[in-house]
Every structure is written in structure tokens, then in C-alpha cells.
Design a protein around this motif. Sequence first.
Motif, PDB file in Angstrom:
ATOM      1  N   ASP A 366      16.591  26.208 -22.292  1.00 21.28           N
ATOM      2  CA  ASP A 366      15.829  25.621 -23.400  1.00 21.28           C
ATOM      3  C   ASP A 366      15.118  24.332 -22.993  1.00 21.28           C
ATOM      4  OD1 ASP A 366      16.728  27.654 -25.041  1.00 21.28           O
ATOM      5  OD2 ASP A 366      18.531  26.539 -25.609  1.00 21.28           O
ATOM      6  N   GLU A 367      15.398  23.800 -21.831  1.00 25.32           N
ATOM      7  CA  GLU A 367      14.793  22.557 -21.392  1.00 25.32           C
ATOM      8  C   GLU A 367      13.304  22.746 -21.041  1.00 25.32           C
ATOM      9  OE1 GLU A 367      19.107  22.727 -20.050  1.00 25.32           O
ATOM     10  OE2 GLU A 367      17.341  24.025 -19.978  1.00 25.32           O
ATOM     11  N   ARG A 368      12.580  21.636 -21.040  1.00 25.04           N
ATOM     12  CA  ARG A 368      11.195  21.633 -20.575  1.00 25.04           C
ATOM     13  C   ARG A 368      11.212  21.218 -19.098  1.00 25.04           C
ATOM     14  NH1 ARG A 368       7.900  17.959 -24.680  1.00 25.04           N
ATOM     15  NH2 ARG A 368       9.700  16.587 -24.286  1.00 25.04           N
ATOM     16  N   VAL A 369      11.002  22.186 -18.232  1.00 26.98           N
ATOM     17  CA  VAL A 369      11.122  21.970 -16.787  1.00 26.98           C
ATOM     18  C   VAL A 369       9.733  21.794 -16.180  1.00 26.98           C
ATOM     19  CG1 VAL A 369      12.001  22.909 -14.619  1.00 26.98           C
ATOM     20  CG2 VAL A 369      13.199  23.387 -16.769  1.00 26.98           C
ATOM     21  N   VAL A 370       9.594  20.781 -15.335  1.00 27.32           N
ATOM     22  CA  VAL A 370       8.327  20.552 -14.637  1.00 27.32           C
ATOM     23  C   VAL A 370       8.126  21.675 -13.628  1.00 27.32           C
ATOM     24  CG1 VAL A 370       7.037  18.989 -13.155  1.00 27.32           C
ATOM     25  CG2 VAL A 370       8.524  18.069 -14.947  1.00 27.32           C
ATOM     26  N   MET A 371       7.000  22.361 -13.730  1.00 36.71           N
ATOM     27  CA  MET A 371       6.758  23.509 -12.860  1.00 36.71           C
ATOM     28  C   MET A 371       6.202  23.119 -11.501  1.00 36.71           C
ATOM     29  SD  MET A 371       5.293  26.588 -15.229  1.00 36.71           S
ATOM     30  CE  MET A 371       5.244  27.606 -13.758  1.00 36.71           C
ATOM     31  N   ARG A 372       5.298  22.158 -11.470  1.00 38.66           N
ATOM     32  CA  ARG A 372       4.639  21.804 -10.216  1.00 38.66           C
ATOM     33  C   ARG A 372       4.519  20.288 -10.100  1.00 38.66           C
ATOM     34  NH1 ARG A 372       2.013  26.319 -12.137  1.00 38.66           N
ATOM     35  NH2 ARG A 372       0.668  25.029 -13.464  1.00 38.66           N
ATOM     36  N   ALA A 373       4.252  19.865  -8.870  1.00 39.20           N
ATOM     37  CA  ALA A 373       3.999  18.441  -8.569  1.00 39.20           C
ATOM     38  C   ALA A 373       5.185  17.554  -8.888  1.00 39.20           C
ATOM     39  CB  ALA A 373       2.761  17.941  -9.319  1.00 39.20           C
ATOM     40  N   GLY A 374       6.397  18.122  -8.883  1.00 42.02           N
ATOM     41  CA  GLY A 374       7.578  17.302  -9.147  1.00 42.02           C
ATOM     42  C   GLY A 374       7.798  16.246  -8.078  1.00 42.02           C
ATOM     43  N   GLY A 375       7.319  16.527  -6.874  1.00 42.68           N
ATOM     44  CA  GLY A 375       7.510  15.560  -5.796  1.00 42.68           C
ATOM     45  C   GLY A 375       6.714  14.288  -5.968  1.00 42.68           C
ATOM     46  N   PHE A 376       5.715  14.295  -6.870  1.00 39.05           N
ATOM     47  CA  PHE A 376       4.902  13.102  -7.115  1.00 39.05           C
ATOM     48  C   PHE A 376       5.406  12.310  -8.320  1.00 39.05           C
ATOM     49  CE2 PHE A 376       2.172  16.152  -4.968  1.00 39.05           C
ATOM     50  CZ  PHE A 376       1.688  15.392  -3.923  1.00 39.05           C
ATOM     51  N   LEU A 377       6.458  12.772  -8.947  1.00 47.57           N
ATOM     52  CA  LEU A 377       7.007  12.072 -10.104  1.00 47.57           C
ATOM     53  C   LEU A 377       8.221  11.256  -9.697  1.00 47.57           C
ATOM     54  CD1 LEU A 377       6.824  14.956 -12.753  1.00 47.57           C
ATOM     55  CD2 LEU A 377       5.173  13.109 -12.388  1.00 47.57           C
ATOM     56  N   SER A 378       8.595  10.341 -10.560  1.00 47.73           N
ATOM     57  CA  SER A 378       9.802   9.547 -10.343  1.00 47.73           C
ATOM     58  C   SER A 378      10.622   9.568 -11.627  1.00 47.73           C
ATOM     59  CB  SER A 378       9.448   8.115  -9.939  1.00 47.73           C
ATOM     60  OG  SER A 378       8.644   7.500 -10.949  1.00 47.73           O
ATOM     61  N   GLU A 379      11.921   9.479 -11.465  1.00 44.46           N
ATOM     62  CA  GLU A 379      12.818   9.545 -12.611  1.00 44.46           C
ATOM     63  C   GLU A 379      12.554   8.380 -13.567  1.00 44.46           C
ATOM     64  OE1 GLU A 379      17.539  10.475 -13.458  1.00 44.46           O
ATOM     65  OE2 GLU A 379      16.850   9.831 -11.471  1.00 44.46           O
ATOM     66  N   GLY A 380      12.468   8.676 -14.862  1.00 44.89           N
ATOM     67  CA  GLY A 380      12.203   7.663 -15.872  1.00 44.89           C
ATOM     68  C   GLY A 380      10.734   7.466 -16.184  1.00 44.89           C
ATOM     69  N   GLU A 381       9.841   8.101 -15.416  1.00 41.76           N
ATOM     70  CA  GLU A 381       8.403   7.948 -15.643  1.00 41.76           C
ATOM     71  C   GLU A 381       7.993   8.666 -16.931  1.00 41.76           C
ATOM     72  OE1 GLU A 381       4.199   9.030 -13.335  1.00 41.76           O
ATOM     73  OE2 GLU A 381       6.152   9.405 -12.388  1.00 41.76           O
ATOM     74  N   GLU A 382       7.081   8.058 -17.677  1.00 38.63           N
ATOM     75  CA  GLU A 382       6.567   8.672 -18.898  1.00 38.63           C
ATOM     76  C   GLU A 382       5.405   9.591 -18.541  1.00 38.63           C
ATOM     77  OE1 GLU A 382       4.847   7.505 -23.335  1.00 38.63           O
ATOM     78  OE2 GLU A 382       5.297   5.932 -21.872  1.00 38.63           O
ATOM     79  N   VAL A 383       5.413  10.794 -19.111  1.00 36.52           N
ATOM     80  CA  VAL A 383       4.366  11.778 -18.825  1.00 36.52           C
ATOM     81  C   VAL A 383       3.896  12.424 -20.106  1.00 36.52           C
ATOM     82  CG1 VAL A 383       5.276  12.289 -16.508  1.00 36.52           C
ATOM     83  CG2 VAL A 383       6.071  13.609 -18.475  1.00 36.52           C
ATOM     84  N   ARG A 384       2.836  13.185 -20.009  1.00 36.59           N
ATOM     85  CA  ARG A 384       2.316  13.961 -21.124  1.00 36.59           C
ATOM     86  C   ARG A 384       2.531  15.441 -20.801  1.00 36.59           C
ATOM     87  NH1 ARG A 384      -2.845  15.846 -21.998  1.00 36.59           N
ATOM     88  NH2 ARG A 384      -3.624  14.550 -20.271  1.00 36.59           N
ATOM     89  N   PRO A 385       3.557  16.103 -21.370  1.00 38.95           N
ATOM     90  CA  PRO A 385       3.867  17.495 -21.010  1.00 38.95           C
ATOM     91  C   PRO A 385       2.849  18.473 -21.593  1.00 38.95           C
ATOM     92  CG  PRO A 385       5.343  16.750 -22.724  1.00 38.95           C
ATOM     93  CD  PRO A 385       4.528  15.557 -22.326  1.00 38.95           C
ATOM     94  N   VAL A 386       2.444  19.441 -20.771  1.00 35.95           N
ATOM     95  CA  VAL A 386       1.582  20.535 -21.182  1.00 35.95           C
ATOM     96  C   VAL A 386       2.371  21.813 -20.994  1.00 35.95           C
ATOM     97  CG1 VAL A 386      -0.578  21.761 -20.779  1.00 35.95           C
ATOM     98  CG2 VAL A 386      -0.472  19.261 -20.481  1.00 35.95           C
ATOM     99  N   THR A 387       2.688  22.495 -22.091  1.00 32.49           N
ATOM    100  CA  THR A 387       3.583  23.659 -22.042  1.00 32.49           C
ATOM    101  C   THR A 387       2.842  24.898 -21.545  1.00 32.49           C
ATOM    102  OG1 THR A 387       4.829  22.766 -23.891  1.00 32.49           O
ATOM    103  CG2 THR A 387       5.145  25.107 -23.387  1.00 32.49           C
ATOM    104  N   GLU A 388       3.516  25.615 -20.630  1.00 34.13           N
ATOM    105  CA  GLU A 388       3.009  26.891 -20.129  1.00 34.13           C
ATOM    106  C   GLU A 388       3.989  27.971 -20.523  1.00 34.13           C
ATOM    107  OE1 GLU A 388       2.541  28.826 -15.727  1.00 34.13           O
ATOM    108  OE2 GLU A 388       1.298  27.075 -16.159  1.00 34.13           O
ATOM    109  N   ALA A 389       3.489  29.124 -20.901  1.00 38.32           N
ATOM    110  CA  ALA A 389       4.358  30.210 -21.374  1.00 38.32           C
ATOM    111  C   ALA A 389       5.198  30.723 -20.205  1.00 38.32           C
ATOM    112  CB  ALA A 389       3.516  31.351 -21.951  1.00 38.32           C
ATOM    113  N   ALA A 390       6.464  31.036 -20.518  1.00 36.25           N
ATOM    114  CA  ALA A 390       7.376  31.582 -19.498  1.00 36.25           C
ATOM    115  C   ALA A 390       7.013  33.015 -19.213  1.00 36.25           C
ATOM    116  CB  ALA A 390       8.826  31.485 -19.986  1.00 36.25           C
ATOM    117  N   ASP A 391       7.327  33.455 -17.965  1.00 38.06           N
ATOM    118  CA  ASP A 391       7.041  34.857 -17.586  1.00 38.06           C
ATOM    119  C   ASP A 391       7.919  35.813 -18.384  1.00 38.06           C
ATOM    120  OD1 ASP A 391       5.257  33.901 -15.843  1.00 38.06           O
ATOM    121  OD2 ASP A 391       6.600  33.932 -14.098  1.00 38.06           O
TER     122      ASP A 391
END
Length: 391
Positions: A366-391
Motif C-alpha cells: 500500500d506504500e507509495r514507492v519511488v520507481m526511478r531516480a531513487g539514487g538522486f534522492l536523500s532521506e527526509g527530502e520533500e518531493v512532489r509524488p506523481v502516481t503511476e498505475a501498477a502493472d
Amino acid sequence: MNYETTVDLSDTENGMTLDEQAARRKRMWVVLAIVLAGALIAALMFSRGEEEVPFAAEGRETIPAVTVVSPGAGTLEGVINATGTLAARREMPVGVTGEGGRVVSVAVEPGDWVNAGQVLAVIDRSVQSQQANAQAAQIEVAQADANLAQANLDRAMQLVERGFISQADIDRLTATRDAAVARVAVARAQLAERRARNAQLNIVAPAAGLVLTREVEPGQTVSAGSGVLFSIARGGEMELLAQIGEAELAEIGLGATGRVTPVGTDESFACQVWQKSPVINEQTRQGTARCALPYNAALRPGGFASIELASETVVAPRLPESAVLSDDRGNYVYIIDDTNHVVRRPVELGMIRDDGIVIASGLTGDERVVMRAGGFLSEGEEVRPVTEAAD
């Protein structure tokens, strides 16, 4: 008094001629033009850069957008990929069972199908045939002696009533008759033994199957110590000896089905696990799963093949490989919490499939998981999530 004043055009200030001064002024104008052009380009670039970096209403930089997915938890059929060697499921070695001799003829070739009892090779039996004839003659001799002993006993029985022969003579004649009858039985048994030995001179198939190897030729002398002359796959049945890690081997049950693909062909064959090795190799930490296969000409014992085996089904989330990260602390994913901040979540990986990686533990789906570019993020950073439909 008149004075003549002469002006030398080559004499100027600082000892420079007019031509040199003109060249100097020209260079200064060129340098000035270059400096002005550079300043103009820098001004243009600075003004454009300011336009490409917008600011929020409160003066903060724009919050980055990231693609997220809620994978859910589905029922996934486990698939285990492995490799192994093809072999006959029940290989029957065939050698000399009798006394052996010179091979007269060989009736089969590798790849031939044979029936139970079919002759594979014939051994010369000329001497043994004469021995059998001699044994048959011994039966006739013993039978003649037995007939004579019976006749003598019959005559003695007629004379004993008249008192011409004693009971002791009768007993002796009876014993002679019985011994002669016993010798007849012995001669018949010896003939039967000889014939049985002669029958073993032919090398025959113990059961129906496919001839795999032939190690004998006409003219060769063979005996019980000659080793294996033929090998036969009983019923033509094959198997794959699949080498599987000990953890995955525990997930495979007897009767599990799979698909075997021999090297050098795109054709695959259905198989079924009929036995699992009770022993794990100490060096490779692998065990053997024996997968039965029906006969097919493309299945050659000793060949290499790959296999896809069905294992236990699991209910778990599945993520693309791009969503799963790893470092010295282990495997993890980034999820976005309710306040749109990045949170690190440790996970345990399950099966790796063509359509993604199964998450054995750490996520409910049920969590919102980052699909791509996780290596450019840092823990605690604020982002704007864009939801993509699951397969």
C-alpha cells in the motif's frame, strides 16, 4: 638670416613612427570590440539562466517531482531457473552373463529400440553344443542302466516266492535300481544346465528400451570380466539432473512441473520432479533435483540443458528493478510518507522474475514507492509524488 626647418616624419613621441602608432590604435580597437562582445554574451546567458530557474511564490526552489507506485500484493507463482545435465533415467548396463567366448555377430547399433529378451550379440557356441550332445547321450546310458536294474528286480521278485532268492538279494537289487534311476535324473539335470549356459552365450536385452552405447565388435573375445558391452535406457526415459541451491531446493516439491530447454535448440519439453537429492554438496551448496522426461530424439544423455521449475506460490508485492536500491546497509526502497517526504524502507528480496523483483518482506504493497531516480534522492527530502498505475 634665414633658417631652414626640416621635419622628420619618422620622429614621433616615445620614439614611435606614425605607422606604428596607427597599428597600435587598431589593435586596441580590436581588443575593445572582443571585450564588449564577451560582456554582451555573458549578459544574455545570465538573463536566460534566470528565466530557466523559476522560484516559488515564497522564494523557495521548485519541489522536485518523482514517480511513485503502489504495487499492491498479488499471488505469484514461484519460478526457479537452473541448469543441469541430461541422462537416462534408468540406464541398464549389459555385459556377459555366461562363460563368454568369441563374438560372432552384433545385431544392434546405438539409437536402436530393442525389446526384452532381444539378442544384442551372438557368441560362438560350437564347443558348448557338442558338450550338450554328450550330456544328452549320458541320459540314454543312464536310462538303459535303470531299465536293466528294473528288469533284474522284477525277475527276482518272481523267484523270491519260491525261496530261490533271499530278501537280502531283493534289497540289493532294489538299491541298484534306485541308483540307476537317480543317475538318469542327474544326467538330465546336467543337460539342462548345459543348455542354460549355452543360452547365456547370447547377450540379450534385459528390458525394452533405447540402445545408448555399444562397446563390442564381431571377432572380439569377451568374458565375464569384459565390462559393459551395451548400455540401454529402459523405456527410453530421460531425466535432467538439475543443480539447485539448497534454499530453493527446499521450495520444490515432488511432482513439481517445469520446462527443459536443451542447449542448441529453442524447443522445450515438459518434465516432472520425481526425486530430490538428500545430500547437499559442501563446496557448491547445491543439491540435485531429478526431473523425468519422456523420450525425444532431441534429448541426448550427457547434454547440457536449462530448466524453469515451478515452486511454491507467494502473496507479495512486486517492483521493477529500478525501484530497488542497495548499499552497505542492505537492500532498500524509498517511499513517500503522508507529508510527501522521502523515507528509507529496508526490504528483503524474494524471487527475481522477468517482470520484476518480488519483495519478500518490508512492504505491504500500500506504500507509495519511488520507481526511478531513487539514487538522486536523500532521506527526509520533500518531493512532489506523481502516481503511476501498477502493472
